[in-house]
Design a protein around this motif. Structure first.
Motif, PDB file in Angstrom:
ATOM      1  N   VAL A 112      35.473  41.447  39.420  1.00 58.74           N
ATOM      2  CA  VAL A 112      35.013  40.713  40.588  1.00 58.74           C
ATOM      3  C   VAL A 112      33.432  40.597  40.417  1.00 58.74           C
TER       4      VAL A 112
ATOM      5  N   GLY B 117      29.767  39.487  42.390  1.00 61.66           N
ATOM      6  CA  GLY B 117      29.366  38.742  43.678  1.00 61.66           C
ATOM      7  C   GLY B 117      27.941  39.328  44.064  1.00 61.66           C
TER       8      GLY B 117
ATOM      9  N   TRP C 292      29.094  39.303  52.037  1.00 61.10           N
ATOM     10  CA  TRP C 292      29.484  39.079  50.722  1.00 61.10           C
ATOM     11  C   TRP C 292      29.703  37.846  50.266  1.00 61.10           C
TER      12      TRP C 292
ATOM     13  N   GLU D 251      31.561  35.929  46.931  1.00 57.91           N
ATOM     14  CA  GLU D 251      32.034  36.254  45.708  1.00 57.91           C
ATOM     15  C   GLU D 251      31.696  35.034  44.737  1.00 57.91           C
TER      16      GLU D 251
ATOM     17  N   THR E 121      35.831  35.875  39.466  1.00 56.93           N
ATOM     18  CA  THR E 121      36.662  36.781  39.268  1.00 56.93           C
ATOM     19  C   THR E 121      37.444  36.639  38.034  1.00 56.93           C
TER      20      THR E 121
END
Length: 500
Positions: free
Chosen positions: A421, A423, A429, A431, A434
């Motif tokens: 991941v 981010g 957070w 993102e 992924t």
């Protein structure tokens, strides 16, 4: 005797630099050693605020003698550090105390070690005298062992006056191949060389009858240092202001220990991504090799107190013509010294040992180095040991605090199941991408992040093809570190270098 010249053999011959940098040396044998590129177990290499380090090799050990970097009134003692491998260091406290020197009161500075005739000499400056009517200057202490205790040899300074405009501070002692000892010293932008007699406690004269020869090169401030390699004499010094970011190291070369010395280049300066105020150096040659290190002090980027200085060393390389390449302050930590000096934690329970930096399971535990890289390549080994979250690398970080996403910057992590991941955080957070990767039985991975401008790439195990590649220019520079989220993990072999 201080080893500074290739081909020079210390008084007692022994095994040097075990555990990755080994050299057995004797008058007839020498084993080449693997080479460190820097203090690969991390800079600073010892704990505490210290400055002005001088390094010697005594009986198979490296000995570093620094100034206690405190306010003048508190600079009343000297400590030393010893190591057989330049990784694990033992502290020797109070090897010399001002209380045991009748004329020294404070500002005990810049110890210079040398061995001769089975005695260990330590030259030091005290009292920071500002004129010839004040008591102080350069003294000499002697001991039967490298760790002391050292006792004042004269009951008065060896040099107590200004000569040729040089403040009597920042001395260095060098013994040439013919046995002649020289002392180089001076502050206030002037440097002198004097001869030391064989007793090491009195001054000799030059052929013209003089005692003090001025050798001041261009831009000299303080911090004289001399070494010899392949028949050439290298004179090094510090220039700029000791509390400022312009503090740096320059050098000259000559065919004689008394010069003339004409500046060739500035070889060590601050790096705004790594540290500032780098200067007042010494140099060590690994006996039996042509491996050299520069040992110096520097100030962490976030520190504003002038006395908050730390000890560091990096590899020093020579060009074919004998000139010195400019020295890069590298950022590495393999935790082989079983500590995490230079790291600051925000949440989590952290410990270093066995070449790993470990943290227990927690929600957002972070550890950061005091760096400020913009474009870089960042490598580390990451092992997720338990939990359902992820662990990995932080970069371009600012405003860290305890809490899940209590920082501004980026994070690339990997979970026990192989989810990768990437981010960014700023109190919450976001993102960015992924991916998936194969997982071994111990969930150990090599991770790499490269960031150049807005281009960010994340590699896992395969360092050829990125698992994630995105464009995001929200954060342009900041600190590097490691982090866990709902996992326990360990980290190793951290290395950060400028891109390209």
């Amino acid at each position: 005797m201080t080893v500074r010249s290739t081909g020079f053999v210390a008084k007692s011959l022994a095994t040097l630099l075990v555990g990755g940098l080994v050299a057995m040396f004797s008058p007839t044998t020498a084993v080449a050693a693997p080479e460190y590129s820097t203090s690969e177990a991390g800079n600073p290499f010892v704990d505490g605020w210290y400055a002005d380090p001088d390094i010697a090799v005594y009986d198979g050990k490296y000995w570093v003698y620094p100034t206690a970097s405190k306010a003048y009134a508190e600079q009343t003692y000297l400590d030393a550090f010893s190591s057989t491998d330049l990784v694990h260091w033992t502290k020797h406290s109070n090897i010399l105390k001002a209380a045991d020197v009748s004329w020294a009161k404070y500002a005990v500075w810049a110890p210079a070690p040398v061995e001769r005739g089975g005695k260990y000499y330590l030259y030091f400056a005290a009292n920071d005298i500002q004129n010839n009517s004040q008591l102080g200057g350069i003294g000499v202490a002697v001991a039967d062992r490298p760790e002391g205790p050292y006792k004042d040899a004269l009951g008065k300074p060896l040099i107590s006056q200004f000569h040729n405009g040089a403040q009597p501070i920042d001395q260095d002692v060098f013994i040439d191949d013919d046995g002649q000892a020289y002392m180089y010293y001076g502050g206030w932008h002037h440097s002198n060389v004097v001869k030391l007699n064989p007793d090491m406690t009195s001054l000799g004269t030059f052929d013209d009858g003089s005692t003090y020869k001025e050798i001041t090169p261009e831009n000299y401030t303080e911090g004289s240092y001399m070494f010899k390699r392949n028949g050439k004499y290298y004179f090094m010094w510090s220039e700029g202001g000791w509390t400022g970011p312009d503090y740096s190291v320059s050098y000259a070369m000559a065919d004689s220990p008394t010069g003339p010395f004409t500046k060739i280049d500035k070889v060590l300066a601050q790096d705004p991504a790594v540290a500032k105020g780098s200067g007042h150096n010494s140099v060590v040659n690994v006996p039996g090799t042509d491996t050299w290190y520069i040992v110096y002090h520097r100030r962490p980027l976030s520190e504003s107190d002038g006395n908050h200085r730390q000890l560091a060393y990096d590899r020093m390389y020579f060009n074919p013509d004998g000139t010195i390449r400019r020295i890069a302050m590298q950022v590495k930590d393999n935790f082989a010294d079983n500590n995490a000096l230079g790291w600051k934690t925000y949440g989590g329970t952290w410990s270093a040992g066995g070449g790993q930096y470990r943290v227990g399971r927690g929600l957002g535990g972070k550890a950061l180095l005091d760096t400020d890289f913009a474009d870089f390549t960042y490598d580390a080994d990451v092992t997720v040991t338990s939990g359902g979250g992820d662990a990995g690398l932080m970069f371009r970080v600012s405003s860290p605090a305890v809490g899940w996403d209590s920082y501004s910057g980026y994070y690339a992590g990997i979970s026990p199941s192989g989810k990768v991941v990437l981010g960014r955080a700023n109190g919450s957070w976001t993102e960015l991408a992924t991916a998936r990767t194969a997982v071994g039985s111990n969930s150990a991975h090599s991770m790499r992040v490269t960031a150049v401008g807005s281009s960010i790439k994340v590699f896992v195990d395969d360092m050829t093809t990125p698992k994630i590649s995105v464009s995001d220019g929200t954060y342009r520079s900041g600190a590097n570190g490691v982090r866990v989220f709902d996992t326990a993990a360990s980290f190793g072999n951290v290395a950060i270098a400028p891109a390209g």
